[in-house]
Design an enzyme around this catalytic site. Structure first.
Site, mmCIF file in Angstrom:
data_model
loop_
_atom_site.group_PDB
_atom_site.id
_atom_site.type_symbol
_atom_site.label_atom_id
_atom_site.label_comp_id
_atom_site.label_asym_id
_atom_site.label_seq_id
_atom_site.Cartn_x
_atom_site.Cartn_y
_atom_site.Cartn_z
ATOM 1 N N LYS A 194 10.801 20.748 -32.347
ATOM 2 C CA LYS A 194 9.599 19.914 -32.254
ATOM 3 C C LYS A 194 8.414 20.629 -31.622
ATOM 4 O O LYS A 194 7.672 20.052 -30.828
ATOM 5 C CB LYS A 194 9.887 18.619 -31.481
ATOM 6 C CG LYS A 194 10.905 17.709 -32.135
ATOM 7 C CD LYS A 194 11.031 16.386 -31.372
ATOM 8 C CE LYS A 194 12.013 15.464 -31.997
ATOM 9 N NZ LYS A 194 12.109 14.171 -31.300
ATOM 10 N N LYS A 244 4.568 8.818 -41.767
ATOM 11 C CA LYS A 244 3.801 8.904 -40.531
ATOM 12 C C LYS A 244 4.024 10.264 -39.867
ATOM 13 O O LYS A 244 5.081 10.872 -40.009
ATOM 14 C CB LYS A 244 4.172 7.782 -39.563
ATOM 15 C CG LYS A 244 5.609 7.776 -39.088
ATOM 16 C CD LYS A 244 5.878 6.580 -38.194
ATOM 17 C CE LYS A 244 7.280 6.616 -37.606
ATOM 18 N NZ LYS A 244 7.538 7.778 -36.734
ATOM 19 N N LYS A 278 11.699 5.382 -35.672
ATOM 20 C CA LYS A 278 11.753 6.816 -35.896
ATOM 21 C C LYS A 278 10.993 7.578 -34.808
ATOM 22 O O LYS A 278 10.102 7.045 -34.158
ATOM 23 C CB LYS A 278 11.167 7.154 -37.267
ATOM 24 C CG LYS A 278 11.926 6.522 -38.436
ATOM 25 C CD LYS A 278 13.308 7.152 -38.582
ATOM 26 C CE LYS A 278 14.083 6.556 -39.737
ATOM 27 N NZ LYS A 278 14.619 5.215 -39.461
ATOM 28 N N ASP A 279 11.355 8.852 -34.662
ATOM 29 C CA ASP A 279 10.761 9.712 -33.648
ATOM 30 C C ASP A 279 9.238 9.741 -33.746
ATOM 31 O O ASP A 279 8.677 9.646 -34.833
ATOM 32 C CB ASP A 279 11.275 11.140 -33.801
ATOM 33 C CG ASP A 279 12.774 11.237 -33.599
ATOM 34 O OD1 ASP A 279 13.508 10.845 -34.519
ATOM 35 O OD2 ASP A 279 13.201 11.685 -32.529
ATOM 36 N N LYS A 280 8.609 9.945 -32.600
ATOM 37 C CA LYS A 280 7.148 10.066 -32.581
ATOM 38 C C LYS A 280 6.731 11.473 -32.988
ATOM 39 O O LYS A 280 5.979 11.655 -33.947
ATOM 40 C CB LYS A 280 6.597 9.740 -31.191
ATOM 41 C CG LYS A 280 5.075 9.920 -31.082
ATOM 42 C CD LYS A 280 4.586 9.650 -29.673
ATOM 43 C CE LYS A 280 3.051 9.679 -29.615
ATOM 44 N NZ LYS A 280 2.491 11.024 -29.906
#
Length: 295
Positions: free
Chosen positions: A5, A33, A62-64
């Site tokens: 990430k 997104k 869901k993950d940011k």
């Protein structure tokens, strides 16, 4: 230490779901997104379209810090409110109509594509222990959940309270599993987790609640943890707000991984819903992940 990430495109997630189309009142959309958590994305679309959040449905959070694709439903939307939306890092694609709202848990899995940096060795595996990942806990969600059980005054909306309460139950589940594997052979430790070298037969481990039957070895571990935490099973009966009272559910101890591939420092794999890629990555590289937030 393994790093992931660095940028949102380094972590891609595609939700897997089966939708049934008809002439129903719910419009189905594919939502892309980038660098948004799911609720923030929904709230942003809600404000821009003037459609209330309660009209939206989605299957998972869901993950940011990622690029994610998931599916949402909107109750009887006017097309003109949606088709002209131009939102940075958010894109809606209309798919069709159906008779049912998309609810939490309606998806059956997630497909991942993850760029990995700074790894040393790679240990491919088709299973792992199904710990809750750090995304479940945030900075203090599990602590707030414990305060709720202790009947301390917490000023939050009901959805946030539920999330925090489940975060604390998840914290107890993780610690129960770690106690279960403590000092057992064929294990190794990474960043507060205990992992297995060899796959074992799956078990269903309860997520502790007021009605959980505390029997066998797992029951004894939970009794020990509750005493250590100063919590009783009766505390899960929150009479001041019955909306927070739930019943015991069970979580798989071992999950199997599908379609694992690692090339050009990029992982590709598919997990069942509710399982955490960040936990699996620790097992694959036998290293902790930079900036962990595991309580």
């Amino acid at each position: 230490m393994v790093t992931i990430k660095k940028t949102p495109p380094d972590f891609k997630v595609e939700e897997l779901i089966n939708l049934s189309y008809s002439n129903g009142k719910y419009a189905y959309f594919k939502l892309f997104k980038r660098d948004y958590d799911t609720l923030k994305a929904i709230e942003t679309i809600s404000r821009a379209s003037k459609i209330p959040v309660k009209s939206f449905g989605w299957a998972g959070n869901k993950d940011k810090r990622a690029e994610t694709t998931q599916y949402i439903s909107i109750l009887n939307p006017k097309k003109e409110k949606i088709k002209n939306l131009n939102l940075r890092d958010l894109k809606l694609t209309f798919l069709g109509y159906g008779a049912k709202k998309i609810n939490l848990g309606n998806n059956y899995g997630n497909k991942f594509e993850i760029k990995v940096y700074n790894y040393k060795e790679y240990y491919p595996s088709n299973f792992f222990i199904n710990y809750f990942g750090e995304q479940r806990f945030g900075k203090n969600n599990w602590i707030i959940g414990k305060k709720i059980l202790k009947k301390e005054k917490i000023v939050l909306d009901i959805k946030r309270k539920r999330f925090c309460l489940f975060a604390y139950q998840s914290y107890l589940w993780n610690n129960c599993v770690k106690e279960f594997f403590k000092d057992k052979p064929n294990t190794f430790k990474i960043g507060g987790y205990i992992f297995l070298n060899k796959q074992i037969t799956n078990l269903k481990i309860p997520i502790i609640n007021f009605d959980t039957k505390l029997k066998s070895n797992i029951g004894e571990i939970y009794k020990y943890l509750l005493k250590k935490e100063g919590i009783s099973q009766k505390d899960f009966i929150i009479k001041s707000d019955p909306r927070l009272i739930t019943e015991t559910v069970y979580r798989d101890l071992i999950v199997e991984v599908k379609d694992l591939r690692f090339d050009n420092s990029t992982l590709h794999f598919t997990l069942p819903k509710g399982s955490y890629a960040t936990v699996f990555i620790r097992q694959l590289f036998r290293e902790d992940i930079a900036n962990p937030r595991l309580p």
